[in-house]
Design a protein around this motif. Structure first.
Motif, PDB file in Angstrom:
ATOM      1  N   GLN A  84       1.012 -29.191   7.932  1.00  0.00           N
ATOM      2  CA  GLN A  84       2.412 -29.449   7.608  1.00  0.00           C
ATOM      3  C   GLN A  84       2.884 -30.838   8.048  1.00  0.00           C
ATOM      4  O   GLN A  84       3.756 -31.414   7.411  1.00  0.00           O
ATOM      5  CB  GLN A  84       3.315 -28.402   8.242  1.00  0.00           C
ATOM      6  CG  GLN A  84       4.765 -28.553   7.835  1.00  0.00           C
ATOM      7  CD  GLN A  84       5.537 -27.269   7.948  1.00  0.00           C
ATOM      8  OE1 GLN A  84       4.977 -26.190   7.978  1.00  0.00           O
ATOM      9  NE2 GLN A  84       6.842 -27.381   8.027  1.00  0.00           N
ATOM     10  N   PHE A  85       2.297 -31.378   9.088  1.00  0.00           N
ATOM     11  CA  PHE A  85       2.760 -32.655   9.614  1.00  0.00           C
ATOM     12  C   PHE A  85       1.670 -33.714   9.581  1.00  0.00           C
ATOM     13  O   PHE A  85       1.555 -34.524  10.490  1.00  0.00           O
ATOM     14  CB  PHE A  85       3.292 -32.467  11.045  1.00  0.00           C
ATOM     15  CG  PHE A  85       4.421 -31.503  11.110  1.00  0.00           C
ATOM     16  CD1 PHE A  85       5.693 -31.901  10.742  1.00  0.00           C
ATOM     17  CD2 PHE A  85       4.225 -30.189  11.500  1.00  0.00           C
ATOM     18  CE1 PHE A  85       6.757 -31.007  10.788  1.00  0.00           C
ATOM     19  CE2 PHE A  85       5.267 -29.292  11.558  1.00  0.00           C
ATOM     20  CZ  PHE A  85       6.533 -29.695  11.191  1.00  0.00           C
ATOM     21  N   ASP A  86       0.895 -33.710   8.522  1.00  0.00           N
ATOM     22  CA  ASP A  86      -0.162 -34.696   8.326  1.00  0.00           C
ATOM     23  C   ASP A  86       0.450 -36.102   8.354  1.00  0.00           C
ATOM     24  O   ASP A  86       1.401 -36.381   7.637  1.00  0.00           O
ATOM     25  CB  ASP A  86      -0.854 -34.439   6.991  1.00  0.00           C
ATOM     26  CG  ASP A  86      -2.034 -35.359   6.732  1.00  0.00           C
ATOM     27  OD1 ASP A  86      -2.145 -36.411   7.383  1.00  0.00           O
ATOM     28  OD2 ASP A  86      -2.848 -35.009   5.868  1.00  0.00           O
ATOM     29  N   SER A  87      -0.086 -36.970   9.165  1.00  0.00           N
ATOM     30  CA  SER A  87       0.473 -38.324   9.307  1.00  0.00           C
ATOM     31  C   SER A  87       0.441 -39.114   7.998  1.00  0.00           C
ATOM     32  O   SER A  87       1.253 -40.006   7.782  1.00  0.00           O
ATOM     33  CB  SER A  87      -0.263 -39.097  10.405  1.00  0.00           C
ATOM     34  OG  SER A  87      -1.623 -39.257  10.071  1.00  0.00           O
ATOM     35  N   LYS A  88      -0.460 -38.783   7.129  1.00  0.00           N
ATOM     36  CA  LYS A  88      -0.525 -39.461   5.843  1.00  0.00           C
ATOM     37  C   LYS A  88       0.639 -39.045   4.941  1.00  0.00           C
ATOM     38  O   LYS A  88       1.054 -39.809   4.069  1.00  0.00           O
ATOM     39  CB  LYS A  88      -1.850 -39.179   5.148  1.00  0.00           C
ATOM     40  CG  LYS A  88      -3.033 -39.775   5.892  1.00  0.00           C
ATOM     41  CD  LYS A  88      -4.337 -39.326   5.307  1.00  0.00           C
ATOM     42  CE  LYS A  88      -5.460 -39.866   6.175  1.00  0.00           C
ATOM     43  NZ  LYS A  88      -6.690 -39.125   6.007  1.00  0.00           N
ATOM     44  N   LYS A  89       1.155 -37.843   5.143  1.00  0.00           N
ATOM     45  CA  LYS A  89       2.281 -37.348   4.345  1.00  0.00           C
ATOM     46  C   LYS A  89       3.635 -37.732   4.942  1.00  0.00           C
ATOM     47  O   LYS A  89       4.583 -37.942   4.220  1.00  0.00           O
ATOM     48  CB  LYS A  89       2.222 -35.824   4.240  1.00  0.00           C
ATOM     49  CG  LYS A  89       1.034 -35.305   3.475  1.00  0.00           C
ATOM     50  CD  LYS A  89       1.042 -33.797   3.479  1.00  0.00           C
ATOM     51  CE  LYS A  89      -0.202 -33.221   2.849  1.00  0.00           C
ATOM     52  NZ  LYS A  89      -0.218 -31.755   2.950  1.00  0.00           N
ATOM     53  N   THR A  90       3.690 -37.734   6.252  1.00  0.00           N
ATOM     54  CA  THR A  90       4.969 -38.033   6.904  1.00  0.00           C
ATOM     55  C   THR A  90       5.005 -39.453   7.266  1.00  0.00           C
ATOM     56  O   THR A  90       5.765 -40.151   7.572  1.00  0.00           O
ATOM     57  CB  THR A  90       5.168 -37.161   8.163  1.00  0.00           C
ATOM     58  OG1 THR A  90       4.087 -37.384   9.054  1.00  0.00           O
ATOM     59  CG2 THR A  90       5.245 -35.687   7.810  1.00  0.00           C
TER      60      THR A  90
END
Length: 90
Positions: A84-90
């Protein structure tokens, strides 16, 4: 001040089981089945169905210590946080 939600997410990222008890009450044990619900009430900081007290916390902690459920729950929660909190997404 660091909120309950941030502390809960950091614990989950470290593969630790979480018992959520925030400013507005007790959410309870966080697991893969109720993670979304825990997130929506910010782990008890923004809402909760019941108030927290020592009896409740003692019972839940005792159950964790008597079994290995906390170990598996911690592993499951880490996977959820990473997804849910993948650094690539956030």
């Amino acid at each position: 001040m660091v909120g309950t939600g941030r502390i809960a997410l950091e614990a989950m990222a470290g593969e630790r089981p979480v018992i959520a008890c925030g400013h507005h009450g007790y959410f309870g044990e966080v697991n893969r089945n109720n993670f979304q619900q825990a997130w929506e009430c910010y782990f008890g900081d923004h809402a909760a169905e019941q108030t927290c007290n020592q009896v409740i916390l003692h019972r839940v902690l005792r159950n964790f210590l008597r079994s290995d459920i906390g170990v598996q729950t911690g592993r499951d929660l880490r996977k959820l946080v990473l997804k849910q909190f993948d650094s690539k997404k956030t």
